[in-house]
Design an enzyme around this catalytic site. Structure first.
Site, short mmCIF file in Angstrom:
data_model
loop_
_atom_site.label_atom_id
_atom_site.label_comp_id
_atom_site.label_asym_id
_atom_site.label_seq_id
_atom_site.Cartn_x
_atom_site.Cartn_y
_atom_site.Cartn_z
N GLU A 162 0.96 -1.57 -0.13
CA GLU A 162 -0.10 0.28 -0.09
C GLU A 162 0.83 1.10 0.31
O GLU A 162 2.07 1.38 0.48
CB GLU A 162 -0.57 0.07 1.17
CG GLU A 162 0.15 -0.19 2.45
CD GLU A 162 -0.17 -0.13 3.79
OE1 GLU A 162 -2.19 0.52 4.01
OE2 GLU A 162 -0.60 -1.47 4.40
N LYS B 19 2.84 4.37 1.24
CA LYS B 19 3.27 5.07 2.72
C LYS B 19 3.01 6.91 2.22
O LYS B 19 3.52 7.56 1.67
CB LYS B 19 4.56 4.96 2.13
CG LYS B 19 5.57 5.87 3.55
CD LYS B 19 6.64 4.85 4.24
CE LYS B 19 6.90 5.44 5.59
NZ LYS B 19 7.25 6.82 5.89
N TYR C 21 -5.46 2.42 8.88
CA TYR C 21 -4.31 1.66 7.23
C TYR C 21 -3.97 0.96 9.04
O TYR C 21 -3.34 -0.25 9.03
CB TYR C 21 -2.69 1.73 7.24
CG TYR C 21 -2.11 2.83 7.67
CD1 TYR C 21 -0.83 2.69 8.86
CD2 TYR C 21 -2.12 4.50 7.24
CE1 TYR C 21 -0.54 3.75 9.35
CE2 TYR C 21 -0.98 5.55 7.56
CZ TYR C 21 -0.44 5.14 9.42
OH TYR C 21 0.45 5.38 9.39
N CYS D 135 37.88 24.36 20.20
CA CYS D 135 38.68 24.48 21.53
C CYS D 135 40.08 24.87 21.17
O CYS D 135 40.85 24.78 22.22
CB CYS D 135 38.68 23.37 22.12
SG CYS D 135 38.92 21.99 21.50
N CYS E 258 38.33 15.89 17.49
CA CYS E 258 38.77 16.98 18.36
C CYS E 258 39.29 15.70 19.51
O CYS E 258 38.78 15.49 20.67
CB CYS E 258 37.73 17.99 18.60
SG CYS E 258 38.31 18.72 20.24
N CYS F 131 36.89 21.24 26.08
CA CYS F 131 36.16 21.71 24.78
C CYS F 131 34.91 22.09 24.90
O CYS F 131 33.35 21.69 25.09
CB CYS F 131 35.58 20.57 23.36
SG CYS F 131 35.90 21.20 21.61
#
Ligand code: IVH
Length: 709
Positions: free
Chosen positions: A123, A125, A235, A431, A452, A458
């Site tokens: 069916e 969507k 549905y 940083c 990082c 940081c």
């Protein structure tokens, strides 16, 4: 217009009277005559004015007030609604091969004879938003949006304004409890008409029918929803006190008999070839449909098989969405910026010349990592035929559904001479710490992602961790989104997750209280503090997930919460992960391997993480996972399956045990309550016998749980 605050009682009384008759006249023009004289926006403004005056002068609310009009209700906010049966989403298939694999998985899971057909339905969507409608004794009692799948918003009054939603079931003798699920959507025609009106009034237009439908269903004033022509296809279903049919197709036909609209393109098939044929047919007629669809949904037709297949974390194993190919468009790559994620990953992001792809304006796309920009895949293979990306390039963009847009190709013929290579940074832009590619312990190869190394110092990582902590799958704090987190971090109000829970208490000490900050007021600030307080008892797994530990996703967090049950159990285990026994106990939890275990060990070995966690736990008392119903003899028990099983596959056994509230473990230990051993069981059986663990065979298992499945 006079400000509501400046109105005298007499003026307010007179205006309310005028508004009542005026709004009633416009209602009649709109609903009865279908000939509105004013725009929706003007109408909305009248109703809002009426409401504002009534709120200021509650004694003056008239008997015939538009806010009291039968049928339409205006709310301050939506109540929450807990779904008796969760509203899940669907796994995706992107090509025929994925569909074959899906059917293969179903067959293997169920151990089906190769010749036995598995009928499936197909069916469209629908690209809308799902709605669940609860009927008791045949009458509509509530309607809810999907929300996070477990808890949605109560939109009952709005659902009642949708013509396709019956308030009384039309079928004979409906079961006492019937929950109907389906999709709310807006037709292309209605969407265009609405946008044309908005444009004529110089108002911002809506992006696409889906967003418009969502916005319309979530209006606090149901009179406004009533003026938006929403439609509904049924549905699926949720809780049912009785099942009127044993098949998907039969159930949908029954929904039709109850008065719902069902999709006319739905079919039932005996073979995969037939199934794919209907996919291609639906794809062909897609441009002529009056509503948007983004794929075709396949479902196992037999409900008995559906229930044996059950669910895998977020998706049912008995259904899949076969998506239509993504939409593509060409545009210009204007710049590349680096974003730092919560685990320190440096992700390049493309800033694009805005372009419309599949009805949505796209301005950004992810570029994944350094290699992706250079045109090299994670295994060293050439991407985009080895073409690199340069700033100024003409690039082809792809957007599929809600996923982040991607760049697929570059037009080298159009590359301007000034196009610039991108120099990927060696340090973190937030940083300044070194950014490095980690070496994968298993493969010995450098990771494609640069990270990082600043860790806890940081600021970008800190902000991303905070955003993750308050996000939908984690703590889901109302009114605390990305923007607020960024601002609070910048203002020094919060630095880590624990700070969120002391915001109210510390607010009094700030020179500038939250209520005095731009965009805030006394009400919104205290609402936010209340929303935070609400989450002190959040589900334990959400808290674990919210920590943002690498490799610990939602499912892993659920597995951990279920294994350790509460904070004390969890802390005890995490505190000694450097000891072999505790480590092994962790990896014995089904679904948890070395990658997760090492990430947890590293996380809790870091004193600063531990401090935040302890401070957080002082502020919270998380809700332990729900123990499965006491009816099940295996609820809360730890079960191990070993040897070969004949009546069910290992996956099915595991899913069944979990459905009955058991924890499934891969190895036998003192904590094992039950071993289910099939023929060929070896060392695990021996260990269980040595430890005195109760042991049964597959038949014994079915005898034990048989009545419950
Ligand atoms: S069945 C347990 N059928 O797609 C599965 N869903 O990605 C229940 N949707 O949340 C869903 N059309 O909002 C199903 N014909 C259809 C659908 C459909 C649209 C939406 C639905 C769901 C989402 C999952």
């Amino acid at each position: 217009m006079v400000e509501v605050d400046a109105l005298s009682v007499e003026e307010a009384r007179a205006e309310l009277e005028k508004l009542a008759s005026e709004i009633a006249r416009h209602d009649a023009l709109y609903h009865a005559d279908d000939q509105p004289e004013i725009s929706d926006a003007e109408y909305d403004a009248l109703r809002r004015r009426n409401l504002a005056i009534e709120q200021k002068f509650p004694d003056l609310v008239r008997e015939d007030s538009p806010s009291k009009r039968v049928g339409y209700v205006a709310l301050d906010k939506f109540e929450k609604i807990t779904h008796a049966v969760p509203m899940l989403s669907l796994d995706n298939a992107f090509n025929d091969e994925d569909v074959h694999e899906f059917v293969g998985r179903v067959r293997r899971f169920l151990k089906l004879d190769p010749l036995q057909p598995v009928p499936l339905t197909s069916e469209p969507k629908i690209d809308g938003l799902s709605l669940t409608l609860r009927y008791e004794k045949g009458k509509l009692v509530s309607a809810g949006t999907r929300g996070d799948g477990s808890v949605g918003e109560n939109v009952t009054e709005n659902a009642k304004t949708i013509a396709d939603v019956p308030t009384v079931l039309a079928c004979d003798n409906p079961p006492d409890v019937v929950e109907v699920r389906g999709e709310v959507y807006m037709t292309h025609e209605a969407f265009q008409a609405l946008n044309a009106r908005m444009e004529a009034e110089g108002k911002p237009t809506y992006v696409n029918p889906r967003n418009t439908a969502a916005g319309s269903l979530r209006q606090l004033d149901s009179a406004i929803t009533a003026r938006r022509p929403l439609r509904f296809f049924a549905y699926a279903w949720g809780e049912m006190s009785e099942m009127p049919s044993g098949t998907q197709m039969g159930m949908v036909e029954w929904l039709k008999a109850c008065g719902f609209r069902i999709n006319p393109l739905m079919q039932r098939h005996e073979t995969i070839e037939e199934l794919l044929e209907n996919y291609r047919y639906i794809e062909k007629v897609r441009p002529e449909l009056e509503y948007d669809i983004d794929g075709v949904v396949y479902k196992v037709d037999e409900l008995a098989l559906q229930s044996r297949l059950g669910f895998a974390s977020r998706f049912p194993r008995w259904a899949i969405a076969h998506k239509f190919p993504a939409e593509k468009a060409w545009t210009i790559l204007r710049d590349i910026e680096i974003q730092v994620g919560r685990t320190g990953a440096l992700t390049p992001v493309a800033r694009l010349e805005p372009v419309t792809v599949g009805g949505v304006v796209v301005t950004n796309a992810t570029l994944h990592n350094e290699d992706y920009v250079k045109g090299i895949g994670s295994k060293g293979e050439p991407l985009r035929d080895g073409k690199d990306l340069r700033i100024g390039d003409h690039v082809m963009l792809q957007r599929a559904g809600d996923v982040i847009p991607q760049i697929l190709d570059v037009d080298l013929d159009k590359r301007p001479e000034v196009a610039q290579m991108f120099a990927f940074p060696e340090t973190c832009p937030a940083c300044g710490s070194a950014a490095l590619r980690e070496i994968n312990a298993n493969t010995g190869k450098a990771d494609s992602v640069k990270r990082c190394t600043g860790g806890l110092v940081c600021p970008a990582q800190a902000v991303e961790r905070l955003k993750h902590f308050v996000s939908r799958g984690a703590l889901d704090i109302d009114g605390l989104g990305d923007k607020q987190v960024e601002a609070f971090y910048e203002q020094g109000r919060i630095a880590d997750a624990a700070d969120i829970f002391t915001l109210r208490e510390r607010d009094a000490r700030f020179l500038k209280k939250l209520k005095d900050m731009e965009g805030w007021g006394a009400t919104s600030a205290s609402k936010l503090f209340d929303a935070i307080d609400d989450k002190r008892s959040a589900d334990f797994y959400r808290v674990i997930f919210g920590l943002g530990i690498r490799h610990v996703g939602e499912q892993t967090a659920k597995d951990l919460a279920r294994a350790y049950l509460d904070v004390d159990g969890f802390n005890a285990a995490m505190g000694k992960l450097d000891q072999a026994e505790a480590y092994e106990e962790l990896t014995a939890i089904d679904g948890i391997g070395d990658t997760v275990a090492i990430a947890l060990r590293e996380f809790f070995a870091e004193q600063r993480n531990l401090d935040v966690w302890n401070r957080l736990m002082e502020q919270m008392s998380p809700t332990p996972p729900e123990q499965a119903s006491g009816d099940s003899p295996v609820a809360g028990k730890t079960v191990v399956f070993t040897g070969s099983l004949e009546k069910m596959t290992r996956d099915e056994a595991k899913a069944m045990a979990e459905r009955l509230g058991a924890k499934v473990s891969g190895s036998v230990s003192k904590k094992t309550d039950l071993l289910v051993a099939g023929p060929g069981a070896g060392s695990k059986l021996k260990k269980a016998t040595d430890l005195g663990v109760e042991t049964i065979d597959e038949d014994g298992w079915f005898e034990l749980v048989g009545a419950l499945i």
